[in-house]
Write a protein that holds these residues in place. Sequence first.
Motif, PDB file in Angstrom:
ATOM      1  N   MET A  91       0.849  -1.207   0.000  1.00  0.00           N
ATOM      2  CA  MET A  91       0.000   0.000   0.000  1.00  0.00           C
ATOM      3  C   MET A  91       0.875   1.245   0.000  1.00  0.00           C
ATOM      4  O   MET A  91       1.742   1.398   0.848  1.00  0.00           O
ATOM      5  N   ARG A  92       0.686   2.111  -0.984  1.00  0.00           N
ATOM      6  CA  ARG A  92       1.476   3.343  -1.080  1.00  0.00           C
ATOM      7  C   ARG A  92       0.776   4.466  -0.339  1.00  0.00           C
ATOM      8  O   ARG A  92      -0.426   4.682  -0.511  1.00  0.00           O
TER       9      ARG A  92
ATOM     10  N   TYR B 232      -7.919   8.171  -5.483  1.00  0.00           N
ATOM     11  CA  TYR B 232      -7.054   7.239  -4.720  1.00  0.00           C
ATOM     12  C   TYR B 232      -7.902   6.203  -3.978  1.00  0.00           C
ATOM     13  O   TYR B 232      -7.494   5.049  -3.824  1.00  0.00           O
TER      14      TYR B 232
ATOM     15  N   ASP C 284      -6.708   0.010  -5.029  1.00  0.00           N
ATOM     16  CA  ASP C 284      -6.465  -0.933  -3.922  1.00  0.00           C
ATOM     17  C   ASP C 284      -5.119  -0.713  -3.245  1.00  0.00           C
ATOM     18  O   ASP C 284      -4.913  -1.130  -2.109  1.00  0.00           O
ATOM     19  N   ASP C 285      -4.210  -0.089  -3.963  1.00  0.00           N
ATOM     20  CA  ASP C 285      -2.833  -0.028  -3.466  1.00  0.00           C
ATOM     21  C   ASP C 285      -2.421   1.379  -3.033  1.00  0.00           C
ATOM     22  O   ASP C 285      -1.236   1.701  -3.008  1.00  0.00           O
ATOM     23  N   ALA C 286      -3.396   2.244  -2.722  1.00  0.00           N
ATOM     24  CA  ALA C 286      -3.059   3.609  -2.318  1.00  0.00           C
ATOM     25  C   ALA C 286      -3.870   4.019  -1.100  1.00  0.00           C
ATOM     26  O   ALA C 286      -5.022   3.622  -0.944  1.00  0.00           O
TER      27      ALA C 286
ATOM     28  N   ARG D  52      -2.795   7.018 -11.338  1.00  0.00           N
ATOM     29  CA  ARG D  52      -2.404   5.606 -11.450  1.00  0.00           C
ATOM     30  C   ARG D  52      -0.948   5.489 -11.937  1.00  0.00           C
ATOM     31  O   ARG D  52      -0.155   4.698 -11.436  1.00  0.00           O
TER      32      ARG D  52
ATOM     33  N   LEU E  61       1.481   6.282  -9.143  1.00  0.00           N
ATOM     34  CA  LEU E  61       1.630   5.149  -8.224  1.00  0.00           C
ATOM     35  C   LEU E  61       2.533   4.070  -8.823  1.00  0.00           C
ATOM     36  O   LEU E  61       3.405   3.513  -8.149  1.00  0.00           O
ATOM     37  N   GLU E  62       2.318   3.791 -10.092  1.00  0.00           N
ATOM     38  CA  GLU E  62       3.108   2.736 -10.727  1.00  0.00           C
ATOM     39  C   GLU E  62       4.580   3.126 -10.819  1.00  0.00           C
ATOM     40  O   GLU E  62       5.470   2.285 -10.699  1.00  0.00           O
TER      41      GLU E  62
ATOM     42  N   GLU F 150       6.069   2.582  -7.499  1.00  0.00           N
ATOM     43  CA  GLU F 150       6.252   1.152  -7.225  1.00  0.00           C
ATOM     44  C   GLU F 150       7.396   0.546  -8.023  1.00  0.00           C
ATOM     45  O   GLU F 150       7.856  -0.562  -7.731  1.00  0.00           O
TER      46      GLU F 150
END
Lengths: 330, 324
Positions: free
Chosen positions: B1-2, B20, B24-26, B278, B281-282, B285
């Motif tokens: 999770m960011r 956000y 799912d990952d933020a 998005r 975030l990528e 990551e």
Amino acid sequence: MTVDVGICSTDHVNAEVYAALLSELPDANLVGISGESRERVRKQANSVGAAAMSHQELMDAADGVVICSTNAAHKALVDLALRNDVAFLCEKPLATSLATAREIRDRCAESDVVAGMAMPIRYSRPMRRLKEQYEAGAVGELIAVSGVNRGRMPGGWFVDPEQAGGGAVADHTDHIVDIVRWITGEEIEEVYAETTTRFYDIPVEDVNLLSMTLSNGASFIMDGSWSTPQKNSFWGDADVELVGTEETLAADCFGYRYDHVSDTGHGRHTESIYWGADPNNALLRDFVAAIRGESTLAAAATVDDAVRTAAVIEAAYESVERGEPVDVDR
Amino acid sequence: MRQIVAVGPETAVRAHVERYDRFDDAAIAGLVGVSEACADGIGAPRYESVSDALRETDADGVDVCGPGAVHGDALREALDAGVPARCDPPFALDGDAFDGLVSLASDGEGWLTAYSPHRFSRLYDRLRTDVDAGAIGSIGVARIKRTAPFDGAGWNSSYAGISAAADPVDALCAVLAHDADVLEWTFGAVERVFARARSGGRYDHVHAMFAFREGGRATIETTWSDEWTPEPRVDVEYSGNQGRLHFDEHDTLTALRNGGDHGQVAPPGDDCRGGALRAFLERIEGEERPPSAVDPEGPSRAVVAVRRSVAEGRPVTLTEEGSR
């Protein structure tokens, strides 16, 4: 009284348009069409029931002519009309240089012959309405102007710098600069030009982008490029937008259009058809009325107006050479 | 999770948080620049500055919700701390701010992305794909005409947060930056800029002429009003030697109508702004640091040149070093 009119030279693509319209005007008698290419002149004359003539024969026969020659030939043909006391409308631009344009203007000033430019946009109803609204104060103080007058690259002598005086800058600057001057009453003070040749393999520029200032300080951007694709459904455009402190107003000369999609077995083709009032027709009616003494041709662009736009065109080319904004020699 | 720290005016921050929340990952680690009530509503802690937020949280990235140039301190604090940041273009409005941020990012652990959300819209992506495939041949003239501001979401969601700009020319440049970004993305680097701007009454206006390094030209016209909302308008046209691509506001609004109103079709996480977040975030990551510490530089450099051209009344040539 019916007046005798003619088309002086068939070099310009609009010669055919004007001939067809003049042949239908009730108060005009299209007596002849003159030009250097006998075959083309005969063909155009036959199509509208007029006679093919030499330039001098036409001046002898007509009360008024529309000069549709190359730009380089305008001076000689205007001189011929003035010498023969024949009224004229001259295609734009008036000349291939500012100096020659001024010579033509000075020569006209010595004569009382009816003279004007064959520039119909001032007769466009959307543009006339825009001028009315502007003069009524609808936009408030003018901040910025935006105009477009793109078209298909016409080819032929239009891409010969000697005959045309340049490329898209020479061909597609007059209409919008003139209409903005006419609507706002302001003059062009400074020009910065970006030109290049990107669409066609031709010896003149086909990109014509001008950034200008008006005498009231408003900015003015114009795109007069030959960027309309040859297969576009309409020939081009002529739009103006005025951004003011109170309101933004825009007029599209040829906004009244419908689409015709043809699917006849010869391939699909879409044509956009203008159905609004024809400004060319209104201009020619006013010209005929002026010859009859019933109009002063006050609505038309004058030869002096054409000198003003010639000064803008010259400044644009100078700007390209110098790579900086240039003051217009008014 | 960011963990993300969101910075900016409340409307823009809410728009970003809404997106956000769909990922799912933020998660939102903190908020800067919003009221206590806004922070309570969102359910995230509020901080006075990005430095405070980064000190108190384990944030993975700082998201400036709007043009970075308006939130220079936030960007500098993020980069100083070595934390990746994103913002809308332009990230700077003058040469000093531009150079300062680029050197800060280049010398430190952090990095900055400043893509326009336009790049993540299906429309602009499709246009660029067509251009790349040769649909119009070589570009001759690209014309963009746009009327701002842009309340609400939908196709105008690229412009969230611009009303925070203090000066009309800055606001105009903040709008223009998105078009400059798309032009560079589609047609390559800009070599020269000439621009004029005027302000007054209800409306402010800028026009800019761009010369691309590869030879084509472009114009961008932006009309702005921060008081009166004109009918949203856009007209985009790419004319090349083998054809033309064009769209206007009608082409972007007509998919869903409710009486006179136009409805939004894409869910927020899947619109262009969602796409931009998005991508941020990528990139966070990713295992590797991005090849460029500031990406993209060009559109903000072009905006710096536009402001300089407006101020000095002359064309400005863009060099690798800056806008001379």
